[in-house]
Design an enzyme around this catalytic site. Structure first.
Site, PDB file in Angstrom:
ATOM      1  N   HIS A  92       0.798  -1.218   0.000  1.00  0.00           N
ATOM      2  CA  HIS A  92       0.000   0.000   0.000  1.00  0.00           C
ATOM      3  C   HIS A  92       0.833   1.272   0.000  1.00  0.00           C
ATOM      4  O   HIS A  92       0.362   2.339   0.390  1.00  0.00           O
ATOM      5  CB  HIS A  92      -1.008  -0.023   1.156  1.00  0.00           C
ATOM      6  CG  HIS A  92      -2.243  -0.799   0.792  1.00  0.00           C
ATOM      7  ND1 HIS A  92      -2.165  -2.096   0.352  1.00  0.00           N
ATOM      8  CD2 HIS A  92      -3.541  -0.460   0.755  1.00  0.00           C
ATOM      9  CE1 HIS A  92      -3.386  -2.527   0.065  1.00  0.00           C
ATOM     10  NE2 HIS A  92      -4.249  -1.553   0.300  1.00  0.00           N
ATOM     11  N   ASP A 159      -6.109   4.618  10.017  1.00  0.00           N
ATOM     12  CA  ASP A 159      -7.523   4.751   9.636  1.00  0.00           C
ATOM     13  C   ASP A 159      -8.005   3.516   8.879  1.00  0.00           C
ATOM     14  O   ASP A 159      -9.198   3.249   8.820  1.00  0.00           O
ATOM     15  CB  ASP A 159      -7.714   5.957   8.708  1.00  0.00           C
ATOM     16  CG  ASP A 159      -7.461   7.256   9.432  1.00  0.00           C
ATOM     17  OD1 ASP A 159      -7.455   7.252  10.674  1.00  0.00           O
ATOM     18  OD2 ASP A 159      -7.265   8.278   8.745  1.00  0.00           O
ATOM     19  N   GLU A 275      -9.796  13.735  14.776  1.00  0.00           N
ATOM     20  CA  GLU A 275      -9.284  13.984  13.427  1.00  0.00           C
ATOM     21  C   GLU A 275     -10.038  15.173  12.825  1.00  0.00           C
ATOM     22  O   GLU A 275     -10.786  15.868  13.532  1.00  0.00           O
ATOM     23  CB  GLU A 275      -9.436  12.739  12.528  1.00  0.00           C
ATOM     24  CG  GLU A 275      -8.416  11.654  12.808  1.00  0.00           C
ATOM     25  CD  GLU A 275      -8.156  10.709  11.636  1.00  0.00           C
ATOM     26  OE1 GLU A 275      -8.652  10.972  10.522  1.00  0.00           O
ATOM     27  OE2 GLU A 275      -7.436   9.710  11.834  1.00  0.00           O
TER      28      GLU A 275
HETATM   29  P1  FAD Z   1       4.276  -1.830   1.994  1.00  0.00           P
HETATM   30  O1  FAD Z   1       3.779  -0.745   1.141  1.00  0.00           O
HETATM   31  O2  FAD Z   1       4.206  -3.180   1.454  1.00  0.00           O
HETATM   32  O3  FAD Z   1       5.756  -1.497   2.491  1.00  0.00           O
HETATM   33  C1  FAD Z   1       6.111  -0.201   2.918  1.00  0.00           C
HETATM   34  C2  FAD Z   1       7.588  -0.143   3.298  1.00  0.00           C
HETATM   35  O4  FAD Z   1       7.795  -0.916   4.462  1.00  0.00           O
HETATM   36  C3  FAD Z   1       8.510  -0.720   2.221  1.00  0.00           C
HETATM   37  O5  FAD Z   1       9.728  -0.022   2.215  1.00  0.00           O
HETATM   38  C4  FAD Z   1       8.727  -2.132   2.693  1.00  0.00           C
HETATM   39  O6  FAD Z   1       9.956  -2.668   2.219  1.00  0.00           O
HETATM   40  C5  FAD Z   1       8.714  -1.965   4.203  1.00  0.00           C
HETATM   41  N1  FAD Z   1       8.218  -3.142   4.893  1.00  0.00           N
HETATM   42  C6  FAD Z   1       7.081  -3.823   4.673  1.00  0.00           C
HETATM   43  N2  FAD Z   1       6.974  -4.839   5.540  1.00  0.00           N
HETATM   44  C7  FAD Z   1       8.066  -4.787   6.333  1.00  0.00           C
HETATM   45  C8  FAD Z   1       8.543  -5.569   7.412  1.00  0.00           C
HETATM   46  N3  FAD Z   1       7.879  -6.621   7.859  1.00  0.00           N
HETATM   47  N4  FAD Z   1       9.710  -5.211   7.994  1.00  0.00           N
HETATM   48  C9  FAD Z   1      10.419  -4.150   7.561  1.00  0.00           C
HETATM   49  N5  FAD Z   1      10.015  -3.387   6.529  1.00  0.00           N
HETATM   50  C10 FAD Z   1       8.858  -3.704   5.924  1.00  0.00           C
HETATM   51  N6  FAD Z   1      -0.728   5.236   7.233  1.00  0.00           N
HETATM   52  C11 FAD Z   1      -0.958   5.708   8.466  1.00  0.00           C
HETATM   53  O7  FAD Z   1      -0.025   5.887   9.246  1.00  0.00           O
HETATM   54  N7  FAD Z   1      -2.227   5.999   8.885  1.00  0.00           N
HETATM   55  C12 FAD Z   1      -3.311   5.775   8.099  1.00  0.00           C
HETATM   56  O8  FAD Z   1      -4.422   6.029   8.513  1.00  0.00           O
HETATM   57  C13 FAD Z   1      -3.100   5.240   6.807  1.00  0.00           C
HETATM   58  N8  FAD Z   1      -4.140   4.970   6.003  1.00  0.00           N
HETATM   59  C14 FAD Z   1      -3.926   4.448   4.766  1.00  0.00           C
HETATM   60  C15 FAD Z   1      -5.015   4.151   3.952  1.00  0.00           C
HETATM   61  C16 FAD Z   1      -4.819   3.624   2.698  1.00  0.00           C
HETATM   62  C17 FAD Z   1      -6.016   3.316   1.834  1.00  0.00           C
HETATM   63  C18 FAD Z   1      -3.497   3.401   2.229  1.00  0.00           C
HETATM   64  C19 FAD Z   1      -3.268   2.879   0.852  1.00  0.00           C
HETATM   65  C20 FAD Z   1      -2.398   3.700   3.021  1.00  0.00           C
HETATM   66  C21 FAD Z   1      -2.605   4.227   4.306  1.00  0.00           C
HETATM   67  N9  FAD Z   1      -1.530   4.515   5.151  1.00  0.00           N
HETATM   68  C22 FAD Z   1      -1.765   5.007   6.403  1.00  0.00           C
HETATM   69  C23 FAD Z   1      -0.142   4.381   4.697  1.00  0.00           C
HETATM   70  C24 FAD Z   1       0.459   3.048   5.110  1.00  0.00           C
HETATM   71  O9  FAD Z   1       0.737   3.032   6.483  1.00  0.00           O
HETATM   72  C25 FAD Z   1       1.774   2.842   4.381  1.00  0.00           C
HETATM   73  O10 FAD Z   1       1.567   2.879   3.008  1.00  0.00           O
HETATM   74  C26 FAD Z   1       2.383   1.501   4.741  1.00  0.00           C
HETATM   75  O11 FAD Z   1       3.665   1.410   4.190  1.00  0.00           O
HETATM   76  C27 FAD Z   1       1.516   0.444   4.143  1.00  0.00           C
HETATM   77  O12 FAD Z   1       1.770  -0.769   4.697  1.00  0.00           O
HETATM   78  P2  FAD Z   1       1.987  -2.029   3.751  1.00  0.00           P
HETATM   79  O13 FAD Z   1       1.823  -3.129   4.672  1.00  0.00           O
HETATM   80  O14 FAD Z   1       1.142  -2.010   2.557  1.00  0.00           O
HETATM   81  O15 FAD Z   1       3.527  -1.768   3.395  1.00  0.00           O
END
Ligand code: FAD
Length: 531
Positions: A92, A159, A275
């Site tokens: 994400h 969120d 918020e």
């Molecule tokens: P990925 O996008 O898969 O990875 C993000 C980064 O973390 C990459 O660099 C990856 O290599 C690294 N990573 C992933 N897993 C690990 C692991 N296990 N150990 C070490 N590194 C790792 N953020 C907020 O803080 N608050 C919110 O309310 C919020 N709402 C969101 C709503 C939506 C619809 C979306 C799309 C995003 C939102 N986000 C929010 C952002 C979100 O927290 C970040 O995009 C986060 O990186 C997404 O997590 P992911 O699991 O998809 O990580």
């Protein structure tokens, strides 16, 4: 995969793709999970929610254990041709942060075709000590479901719950509870981490604390989180969820700042979640994050605000259960009396705690059904110091954005003392700072191809640039949340005084720059210089 098929697959890849010997060695590793070269898997690992950047990895790993993660990282660490490894949570990110060029993507949250779901560690709750141990790729929605079986829940949220634990802990993890409990990274007791050398280490405030704080908010640069111990509290049962409107920005921020100053206050005289969002047109008042104003209470901006100016919506909640059900409304009324919103414009609803936490998913399903979820998302999230938020409002909300913002605009304040300075995250240098999230969807993929140009990726990206330019020129010391930069100088600027330490920790825990290259912080050869 049996041996003959594997050998055949390797030979085919060496010939067809020019696969490096390192990857050939990696494919021969004894992996309990599944290492895949499947085209569809590789394709899927090359995408993210932002849909603006695509990098195909060489292979995808579905690990069955932390040891699998360590095996792959060790192989990359020992590689002489720059094999890299990126953990991918739920993909994400916006700008390819979890992607890997010339490397292996570790799918932390998705199961492989052949993998047994039971292979990975299940969440383990300690009711006495109020924590849960979870796999780094677990989604927050799963964490919630497991802990609720014991009547418990994490304290600090995002969120949206379809994000992985490792992904949000690599950033910070923020929402309307942050003012009170701190970000998610302030609510973790212990981690298991595979460093860039392939060592599996347990770390906490007491043990290997340098690694612990480096990894929290560390953008995946120092290690891959395979287990996190997350703080829990008794789960609230229900939530009173309210929205009130303002036309005066200073009244809106004064009230938000007052409400977050009540953190740590004993007794019922505070909200549990604070918020807010900015409303510049009707689509935003009834948008995907604010569905409860509509259809029960559909309102027209012009009826509230005949001058057509910008409106601000404060969103607050109060948790309750049987023991407080009789008094919760009274407590809310007492708090509302202290606020200066537009009289009589109070929108209320009352929902189970889980429905409140999972609110964005409900909207996701709706957007998916309309084909509006899988579009490019040129999002930008900024931490803005409190002293400059009114300047930001005057220029960004009221001038630069115009009437078409292409998505919700979040704005809410947080208390800096709830953030641990030792973590890798950087925040503005003031006691209170705001997060401003411009969560834009580009309905048109690029300008010049017909359609409304103001909804194109190019237009919105350029507008994001204009906002950053304005902040730089006006001396507003914003920090990007979920940062993304093109040059190393920009990263150095971003980290400021923390840069030296960040670099030192990188040398210590990932000396060969194997991990999370999609963040583009440390690239070999060095990143291009700013023009
Ligand atoms: P990925 O996008 O898969 O990875 C993000 C980064 O973390 C990459 O660099 C990856 O290599 C690294 N990573 C992933 N897993 C690990 C692991 N296990 N150990 C070490 N590194 C790792 N953020 C907020 O803080 N608050 C919110 O309310 C919020 N709402 C969101 C709503 C939506 C619809 C979306 C799309 C995003 C939102 N986000 C929010 C952002 C979100 O927290 C970040 O995009 C986060 O990186 C997404 O997590 P992911 O699991 O998809 O990580």
């Amino acid at each position: 995969m049996n041996k003959i098929v594997l050998t055949f697959a390797i030979c085919r890849l060496i010939v067809k793709v020019g696969l490096t010997m390192e990857l050939t060695d990696v494919l021969r590793l004894a992996i309990d999970g599944q290492l895949s070269l499947d085209r569809a898997e590789v394709e899927s690992a090359s995408k993210d929610f932002g849909s603006m950047k695509r990098t195909k990895p060489l292979a995808v790993l579905h690990p069955a254990s932390a040891e699998d993660v360590a095996r792959i990282v060790r192989a990359a660490y020992g590689s002489s041709r720059g094999l890299t490894v990126s953990a991918r949570g739920h993909g994400h990110s916006i700008n390819g942060q979890a992607q890997s060029k010339n490397g292996v993507v570790i799918e932390m949250s998705r199961w492989g075709r052949k993998e047994r779901e039971s292979a990975r560690p299940r969440p383990r709750v300690s009711v006495q000590e109020l924590y849960v141990d979870v796999w780094g790729g677990e989604l927050w929605i799963q964490v919630l479901r497991h802990t609720l079986m014991h009547g418990l829940a994490p304290k600090s949220w995002t969120d949206y719950l379809y994000l992985s634990v490792g992904g949000t802990l690599s950033n910070a993890g923020i929402s309307g509870q942050t003012f009170n409990h701190g970000p998610q990274i302030s609510n973790v007791h212990e981690l298991d981490v595979v460093t860039g050398k392939g060592e599996l280490m347990t770390c906490s405030e007491e043990k290997n604390s340098e690694l612990f704080y480096a990894v929290l908010g560390g953008l995946g640069q120092f290690g891959i989180i395979t287990r996190a111990r997350i703080a829990l509290e008794p789960a609230p049962q229900r939530v009173k969820w309210l929205r009130v409107l303002y036309s005066d920005f200073s009244a809106f921020t004064k009230d938000q700042e007052f409400l977050i100053s009540l953190h740590g206050h004993p007794g019922p005289q505070k909200f549990d979640y604070v918020e807010g969002f900015v409303i510049v047109d009707d689509s935003l008042i009834n948008n995907w994050r604010s569905s409860f104003c509509s259809p029960l209470n559909p309102i027209k901006l012009s009826s509230v605000n005949p001058d057509g100016g910008v409106l601000y919506c404060l969103e607050i909640t109060k948790n309750y259960d049987e023991t407080t059900a009789d008094t919760v409304d009274e407590d809310i009324e007492a708090l509302l009396k202290k606020l200066e919103f537009i009289p009589n414009l109070v929108f209320k609803t009352d929902v189970p705690y889980v429905d409140f936490l999972d609110r964005v998913h409900t909207s996701e399903l709706k957007l998916r059904s309309q084909g509006l979820w899988d579009v490019p998302h040129p999002w930008i999230n900024l931490f803005v110091p409190k002293s400059k938020i009114s300047d930001f409002d005057k220029v960004v909300f009221k001038r630069i954005l115009g009437k078409n913002t292409s998505g919700p605009i979040l704005i809410y304040p947080m208390n800096k003392d709830k953030w641990n300075e030792r973590s890798s995250v950087v925040t503005p240098d003031e006691d209170v700072f705001y997060v401003v999230g411009l969560l834009r969807s580009a309905a048109v993929s690029s300008s010049g191809t017909g359609g409304d140009e103001t909804q194109s990726v190019d237009y919105l990206t350029q507008q994001n640039g204009q906002i950053l330019k304005y902040c730089a020129e006006a001396g507003i010391m914003v920090k990007k949340y979920l940062p993304h930069y093109e040059t190393q100088e920009e990263w150095m600027d971003h980290y400021g005084e923390k840069w030296e330490q960040f670099q030192k920790l990188k040398k210590k825990f990932d000396p060969r720059r194997v991990l999370a290259t999609g963040q583009r912080i440390f690239i070999n050869p060095p990143l291009k210089k700013k023009q």
